[in-house]
Design a protein around this motif. Structure first.
Motif, short mmCIF file in Angstrom:
data_model
loop_
_atom_site.label_atom_id
_atom_site.label_comp_id
_atom_site.label_asym_id
_atom_site.label_seq_id
_atom_site.Cartn_x
_atom_site.Cartn_y
_atom_site.Cartn_z
N VAL A 87 52.76 83.62 26.93
CA VAL A 87 52.96 84.70 26.49
C VAL A 87 54.44 84.43 25.80
CG1 VAL A 87 51.36 86.39 26.80
CG2 VAL A 87 53.29 85.97 28.42
N CYS A 88 55.01 84.63 24.59
CA CYS A 88 56.28 84.48 24.30
C CYS A 88 56.44 85.04 22.74
CB CYS A 88 56.36 83.08 24.14
SG CYS A 88 55.46 81.91 23.04
N PRO A 89 57.31 85.46 22.47
CA PRO A 89 57.60 86.15 21.27
C PRO A 89 57.32 85.35 19.95
CG PRO A 89 59.83 86.57 22.57
CD PRO A 89 58.80 85.64 23.29
N VAL A 130 50.84 83.39 22.77
CA VAL A 130 50.68 84.72 22.24
C VAL A 130 51.74 85.70 22.29
CG1 VAL A 130 49.12 86.83 22.50
CG2 VAL A 130 48.05 84.29 22.94
N TYR A 135 59.01 92.28 18.43
CA TYR A 135 60.18 92.65 19.46
C TYR A 135 60.22 91.96 20.66
CZ TYR A 135 55.88 94.75 21.05
OH TYR A 135 54.67 95.14 21.60
N VAL A 136 61.48 91.76 21.16
CA VAL A 136 61.66 90.89 22.29
C VAL A 136 61.56 91.89 23.57
CG1 VAL A 136 62.94 89.17 23.24
CG2 VAL A 136 62.74 89.11 20.77
N LEU A 137 60.59 91.47 24.36
CA LEU A 137 60.91 92.18 25.91
C LEU A 137 61.64 91.50 26.91
CD1 LEU A 137 57.06 92.77 25.64
CD2 LEU A 137 58.76 94.72 25.50
N GLY A 139 60.53 89.89 29.44
CA GLY A 139 59.72 89.03 30.10
C GLY A 139 58.31 89.06 29.63
N GLY A 140 57.57 88.17 30.21
CA GLY A 140 56.03 88.13 29.66
C GLY A 140 55.03 88.95 30.46
N PRO A 143 53.38 91.88 28.22
CA PRO A 143 52.48 91.30 27.72
C PRO A 143 51.05 90.60 28.50
CG PRO A 143 54.48 90.58 26.91
CD PRO A 143 54.61 91.27 27.90
#
Ligand code: ADE
Length: 248
Positions: A87-89, A130, A135-137, A139-140, A143
């Protein structure tokens, strides 16, 4: 299905994965969750999982070795290679089609990142990267929970009925029609008469039209991809023309 999650914050998952529908799915045996602490695969006594970026810059980067070791250990002994999700932006945007694809896999391993990102070599572990939105959180972990939730509810026997998934937003290619429950009148606003009529054919026709209307108003991009009859397409076009005349 079995879902393994690899994270440096393993403790934050239990309240989500153990509650409500996910908890029931687990009790029924429809899904197994295994959450792993990435630090268990760190190589030093401080259990370090990040390091400074080559080339300089601010922030820390997740080291490759603990992640490779974790994935290999979690994969070990599995007859079929699990599907590895990073999981990554920068990943593919999660939508219901991707959820359905992932829900059909026997096993998923979800790798969660923190800090400024991963060492880029980690991407070679992934079958799919995915993102849950543009938008950027921090961490994963969130997600990963989103993916776990969306795929679990599609496992056989988890929802009360298959109908429930068929009508809901996105599964049918349309947003869901408006829903109402009692009271029939609330603060002067009444539910549409047709829903009280008991006439199932009329109700089904009304719901289909309202789903098209709602999708046309809110998500014209989704409507363009929906499977509609010629008559429905004409109705959608009329809605769009009317909106254009109103200056929307
Ligand atoms: N990590 C940080 N932001 C993310 C996002 N939007 N989707 C998936 N992983 C993320």
């Amino acid at each position: 299905m079995r879902i393994d999650i690899i994270s440096i914050l393993p403790d934050i998952f239990e309240s989500v994965l153990g509650s409500s529908m996910l908890g029931i799915a687990r009790e029924k045996g429809a899904v197994e969750f295994h959450v792993h602490d990435l630090r268990d695969w760190a190589e030093d006594r401080h259990r370090t999982t990040d390091d400074y970026p080559f080339g300089g810059g601010h922030g820390m980067v997740m080291k490759p070795e603990p992640i490779f070791r974790a994935v290999r250990a979690v994969e070990a002994g599995s007859q079929q290679a699990p599907t590895v999700v990073l999981v990554c932006p920068q990943g593919r945007l999660l939508d219901q089609a991707l959820v359905e694809d992932l829900a059909g896999r026997e096993r998923l391993i979800i790798i969660c990142g923190r800090y400024e990102g991963f060492d880029d070599r980690v991407r070679s572990l992934a079958d799919v990267e995915v993102s849950i939105g543009d938008y950027v959180l921090t961490g994963g972990e969130l997600p990963a929970m989103v993916i776990a939730d969306a795929v679990t509810r599609l496992q056989p026997g988890v929802l009360a009925s298959v109908e429930a998934t068929r009508d809901e937003s996105h599964s049918s290619g349309l947003l869901e029609y408006p829903q109402y429950t009692r009271p029939a009148t609330f603060e002067g606003r009444s539910v549409p008469d047709v829903l009280l009529s008991g006439d199932h054919a009329r109700i089904a026709a009304w719901r289909r039209r309202e789903a098209i209307r709602r999708t046309a108003e809110r998500r014209p991009d989704v409507l363009d991809r929906a499977l509609l009859t010629d008559e429905e397409r004409a109705f959608a076009r009329a809605l769009r023309d009317a909106a254009a005349t109103r200056g929307q």
